[in-house]
Each structure stands twice: as C-alpha cells, then as structure tokens.
Design a protein around this motif. Sequence first.
Motif, short mmCIF file in Angstrom:
data_model
loop_
_atom_site.label_atom_id
_atom_site.label_comp_id
_atom_site.label_asym_id
_atom_site.label_seq_id
_atom_site.Cartn_x
_atom_site.Cartn_y
_atom_site.Cartn_z
N PHE A 95 2.89 3.67 1.71
CA PHE A 95 2.85 3.26 3.11
C PHE A 95 1.41 3.00 3.56
N VAL A 96 0.51 3.91 3.26
CA VAL A 96 -0.90 3.74 3.64
C VAL A 96 -1.51 2.55 2.91
N GLY A 97 -1.13 2.37 1.65
CA GLY A 97 -1.64 1.23 0.88
C GLY A 97 -1.19 -0.09 1.46
N LEU A 98 0.07 -0.17 1.87
CA LEU A 98 0.57 -1.41 2.46
C LEU A 98 -0.09 -1.70 3.80
N ILE A 99 -0.30 -0.69 4.59
CA ILE A 99 -0.93 -0.87 5.91
C ILE A 99 -2.39 -1.28 5.76
N SER A 100 -3.10 -0.70 4.82
CA SER A 100 -4.54 -0.97 4.70
C SER A 100 -4.84 -2.23 3.90
N ARG A 101 -3.82 -2.83 3.28
CA ARG A 101 -4.01 -4.05 2.52
C ARG A 101 -4.47 -5.18 3.43
N SER A 102 -5.38 -5.98 2.95
CA SER A 102 -5.86 -7.10 3.78
C SER A 102 -4.76 -8.14 3.92
#
Length: 104
Positions: A95-102
């Motif tokens: 979830f954090v990875g998807l949100i922080s992805r450019s």
Amino acid sequence: MTGNIDSVAKEIAADFAVLQRDIAHLTESLRKFLDHRAQTAGAQVSDAAEGVKEKIAEAAGDARKGAESAGEEIAASIGRNPLTAILIALGLGLFVGLISRSRG
C-alpha cells in the motif's frame, strides 16, 4: 502686618515640609507594598509552573507506560499469530509502495 505675613509664610513653609515628609513616607510605603506584591506574584507563578511541570512529567510517564504496554501487546500478538503479522506487514508495504510511486 509684616510680622503677620512672616508668621503665615513660616506656617506655610512648615506645612509644606510636613507634606513633603508625608509624601516621602507614602512613596516608600507604596514601593514596599508593590515589592511585596511582585514577590507574591512571582512565587505564585513559580508554584503554578512547578505544578504544570509535575503534571507534564506525570503525563509523559503515563504515555511511556501506555506505549510500552502497547508494544508488549503487539509483540505478544505477533508471537501468537506470526503468519497474520507477516501478511499485514506485506499488505502495508504494498500500500505504501503504491502510494509513494511516482505518477509519471
């Protein structure tokens, strides 16, 4: 007549001298009173600050104990359910990875 004016002038001068002494005494009394009030106010502020300091220290101690208790509870929960903990951590990581992805 001149003697009468002189005696009145001397009485006025004596009255002014008494008045001057009274004003000096009043000024000194007022200074002492204000000094005392300032010291009393300073002591009250100091006492209030000490009370606030104690309450903050107590609240910080309670918060620390609560955090330690919560940490112990989480550790115990992870120990009881390790697979669930791993899946939750994996989900949060994704979830954090998807949100922080450019978004480029």
